[in-house]
Each structure stands twice: as C-alpha cells, then as structure tokens.
Design an enzyme around this catalytic site. Structure first.
Site, PDB file in Angstrom:
ATOM      1  CG  PHE A 114     112.946  24.863  52.379  1.00  0.00           C
ATOM      2  CD1 PHE A 114     112.243  26.047  52.481  1.00  0.00           C
ATOM      3  CD2 PHE A 114     113.624  24.390  53.489  1.00  0.00           C
ATOM      4  CE1 PHE A 114     112.218  26.753  53.668  1.00  0.00           C
ATOM      5  CE2 PHE A 114     113.602  25.091  54.684  1.00  0.00           C
ATOM      6  CZ  PHE A 114     112.897  26.277  54.773  1.00  0.00           C
ATOM      7  CD  GLU A 121     108.587  29.551  38.705  1.00  0.00           C
ATOM      8  OE1 GLU A 121     108.721  28.589  37.909  1.00  0.00           O
ATOM      9  OE2 GLU A 121     107.842  29.504  39.707  1.00  0.00           O
ATOM     10  CB  CYS A 149     110.328  21.876  46.632  1.00  0.00           C
ATOM     11  SG  CYS A 149     110.075  22.522  48.286  1.00  0.00           S
ATOM     12  CG  HIS A 202     108.723  25.778  42.385  1.00  0.00           C
ATOM     13  ND1 HIS A 202     108.645  24.427  42.632  1.00  0.00           N
ATOM     14  CD2 HIS A 202     108.983  26.361  43.591  1.00  0.00           C
ATOM     15  CE1 HIS A 202     108.844  24.197  43.911  1.00  0.00           C
ATOM     16  NE2 HIS A 202     109.050  25.352  44.523  1.00  0.00           N
ATOM     17  CG  HIS A 262     104.772  22.823  47.529  1.00  0.00           C
ATOM     18  ND1 HIS A 262     105.434  21.767  46.955  1.00  0.00           N
ATOM     19  CD2 HIS A 262     105.706  23.808  47.667  1.00  0.00           C
ATOM     20  CE1 HIS A 262     106.692  22.077  46.760  1.00  0.00           C
ATOM     21  NE2 HIS A 262     106.886  23.317  47.182  1.00  0.00           N
ATOM     22  CE  LYS A 290     104.829  23.357  43.907  1.00  0.00           C
ATOM     23  NZ  LYS A 290     105.556  23.434  42.615  1.00  0.00           N
TER      24      LYS A 290
END
Length: 432
Positions: A418, A333, A182, A322, A359, A354
């Site tokens: 990830f 986050e 990602c 993110h 995503h 997102k």
C-alpha cells in the site's frame, strides 16, 4: 563478487497453522483460515470476517515473557503482533540451530506495522476526561503521568517486535525495521540478503509480523471499500483472480527466516532449504491508494529481481503472487507478469496463498516466501482456492483450487505494498 545466501531456518504463525508442517498441510489441502471475527463484537460492521489465529499461546513456542516489566513493577502485556513475531523467530532459530555466539554476531531485519488499534483501552483512557462538548485535553495531558499510560503507547510502535526479538536472542548486529506496508517483510528479507552478500554479516534473522484485525483496522479498510463483505461465506471470501472477487480479507501472523552466507552454513553442517538468488525493489511513484495502471512499479521490481538472479523469465517455474483478491491488484499483477515475462508468462504457474491465509499485511511477504520455499522442496504448488469463474483480464495459469505436482528449479514471490512499494524475491534449489 556477491557472496551466496541460503535459507537455513523457517518459522511461521498463521491462521491456517503454526509451524511449517501444519501450515504446509493446510496449503496443499486448500484449507481456508478465514472465519467470523470472534475477538470483538463486529455485528454492526459491514465486514465481520478475518483471518484470526485462534490456537496460539506464546508459552508453547518460547520461554520469552508475555509481559513487559518496568523498573517500577508495572506489567504490560505484549500485543499479539509482537507475540507472533517472537514465536516465529523462535521456530526459525531453533531449526537453524544457531549458537549464542552466532546469534550475537547476527543482524536482524524485520517488517512490521503499528500495534493493534485497541478501542477498549482508548475508551478507558479517555473516559475520565470526557466532557459534553468533547474531551478535556488539557487535564488529560497534565494528569497522564502514570508509566503505563506512556508505555502502552510505546509498545504499539512498529519497531517493538524487532527490539524484543533482538533482546530475546542477544542479537548485537544491525537491527532494522522495514515499514513498507504489505511489502515490509519481503523488503526485510531482501535487505538482509544484501548485507550478507556484501560481507557485512554472515547470518541474519529476517521476516515480519502484523495483526491488523482490531476494530479500527477493520473499520478503516472497510471504509476504503477494500475488504470483502462476503460475511456469510467466510471461507469463500478471499478469491484472487476470480471474476466475483470483492476485496481482500484482513489477517494476522508472522513469518521468520534464518538466512546466511552459503559457506558459513555448510561449514557448520546446517540444513539448506533453498538459496536466495534475486531481490528487486521499486516504487510506483503514483498514488497512495492505487497501483499504477500500467504496472510500472511491479514490472520494475520483477525485472530487477531477474537481473539480480541472472535468470531469464522462462527459467522461473512458479510465482507466488501478491494476489490480494481486489479488482485492481489482481488485474495489475497479471499485467505486470505478462509484461515482465513476455511469451513465457502463460506457461508459468502462478498461485495466491492469500486465498487461504487472507492478507497478513506486513507479515505477508515473509509467510509467502516460506510457502514458496516449501513448494520448491516438495515440487508441489499450493492452489488458488475459490477460483470458480476466472476474470477474463486475469488470464494466467493460477493453479485453481487443487495443489499440483510440478518440477521446477526457480521460483519468485511478489509483494506489492500500500503506497506503491514493490518487492520481488527469487529463490532456487541450493546448487542450482
């Protein structure tokens, strides 16, 4: 001294619009691109929604062929990931108005992942070798001499989008594919920035593409309990920082940017959209599937980007998070922003695009940096839609549900991959 790096071209292909104008209008309108899966029968799956792109034809964007033609005349169609990459790159290069010679001297850094997990092709491939007790592997290996057999597999490699783009534009400089999940396309942007800063090239085409909306992708992430199962309400499924979020939504697309040394851009009269100021990169060094509970990696990446840009936390006017819409990511986050920004954190608006795009995995960082550039230009913040009941552990200003006018000079975009890869990018108005 580091050379200054600016952004002179943008290209985006996304579930909420292709090209910057359509993409931006959807963002500020709070329009979701999540819908029921249409490319295959998902009725038997626990997850039946995704961010599919339904209005795309490569020929609308590029004269590049949609197929790969082998020396013996075999034709194999490029997968959607590669087609999206070509289209986004075409838009960015066209806007930057680069010449053939400038492209030849450019470098290319692109984030990607594997091609689609095509169940139909796999079934066709294996069916002649099926046995009651399994697969006749020996016969399969001995007879797999058809060029299309090997080439289909090769065209699924993560390096293919970058290779095809380099061929399309005659890019003869360094060509690198970033494979950090990602965070891949955000890392690609940062690495291209570094090469320009140090004088290794004057121009770089950077970005990423991915299309993880095939059956095995959906099944795999669903098995990890990472995806939202809000199948009856697809447009409300991606809900970062909301108390009732239940996972992210897989999506697809591509983002590409032309970046170049500032004086090089000014000499040729290019339109400068923003300046790239900071790049921070770190690893959690923790677990493959979990972020470190104390957000060590994201904090390190954010702090590194601030130091690289020479900015204090309170100078950041907006953060494109993110913000995946998973329980773990959103809380972690938020913690990272509190720890990195300190007392300034509650006063800095944060939003997750997102919530609208879903995503895009390896393409996410590039597409979200493009959203951040557009927000900086318009002095308008895209919202976090579906934020109806804030999670008490997510206590920042997430620009809920409606776009907001806001004056700011510097912005940050976060991408956490990830496997524990973390990237933070900082941009500013040119001349800031």
């Amino acid at each position: 001294m580091k050379r200054r790096v600016v952004i002179t071209g943008l290209g985006v292909i996304s579930p909420i619009g292709n090209g910057c104008t359509a993409f931006w209008q959807s963002l500020i309108s709070g329009r979701s691109g999540i819908r029921a899966i249409s490319r295959f029968d998902a009725s038997g799956l626990p997850v039946r929604i995704a961010g599919e792109i339904t209005d795309f034809a490569l020929e609308d964007y590029s004269p590049a062929p949609i197929e790969y033609l082998t020396s013996d005349g075999t034709r194999l169609k490029f997968d959607l990931r590669t087609q999206y990459a070509i289209a986004a790159a075409e838009l960015a290069v066209r806007e930057a108005a680069l010449t053939v010679s400038q492209l030849a001297e450019a470098c290319l850094y692109f984030g990607s992942g594997e091609g689609p997990n095509d169940l139909e092709w796999l079934a066709q491939l294996l069916s002649p070798y099926a046995l009651s007790e399994g697969c006749d592997t020996a016969r399969l290996l001995s007879e797999a001499r058809d060029p299309s057999f090997a080439l289909h597999d090769q065209l699924m490699e993560a390096t293919i989008p970058a290779s095809v783009i380099a061929s399309r534009f005659g890019i003869e400089g360094e060509v690198t594919t970033c494979l950090t999940a990602c965070a891949a396309s955000a890392q690609a942007i940062g690495e291209g920035m570094r090469r320009i800063q140090t004088g290794e090239c004057d121009v770089a085409l950077v970005g990423g593409a991915h299309a993880m909306t095939a059956p095995l992708d959906v099944i795999g992430f669903a098995s990890l309990s990472a995806l939202s199962t809000r199948n009856e309400e697809p447009t409300r499924a991606s809900r970062p920082f909301d108390l009732r979020r239940d996972g992210f939504v897989l999506s697809e697309g591509a983002g590409a940017l032309v970046i170049e040394e500032r004086e090089h851009a000014r000499r040729r009269g290019a339109r400068i959209r923003a300046e790239l100021l900071g790049y921070g990169l770190s690893s959690d060094a923790y677990r493959i599937t979990d972020m470190h509970p104390e957000a060590r990696g994201p904090i390190a990446a954010i702090n590194a980007a601030l130091q690289d840009a020479g900015l204090d936390p309170e100078e950041i006017g907006y953060v494109n998070a993110h913000g995946t819409s998973t329980l773990e990511n959103d809380r972690t986050e938020t913690l990272a922003l509190h720890r990195a920004f300190g007392k300034a954190a509650p006063h800095i608006p944060v939003s997750s695009t997102k919530s609208m795009t879903g995503h895009m995995v390896a393409a996410a960082g590039a597409v979200e940096l493009i959203a951040t550039v557009l927000a900086l230009e318009a002095q308008l913040l895209p919202p976090t839609i579906n934020l109806e009941e804030p999670d008490p552990e997510c206590d920042l200003d997430y620009v809920p549900n409606r776009a907001r006018h806001h004056e700011f000079r510097f912005a940050m975009s976060n991408s956490f991959g990830f496997g524990g890869q973390n990237v933070a990018l900082i941009i500013g108005k040119d001349g800031s």
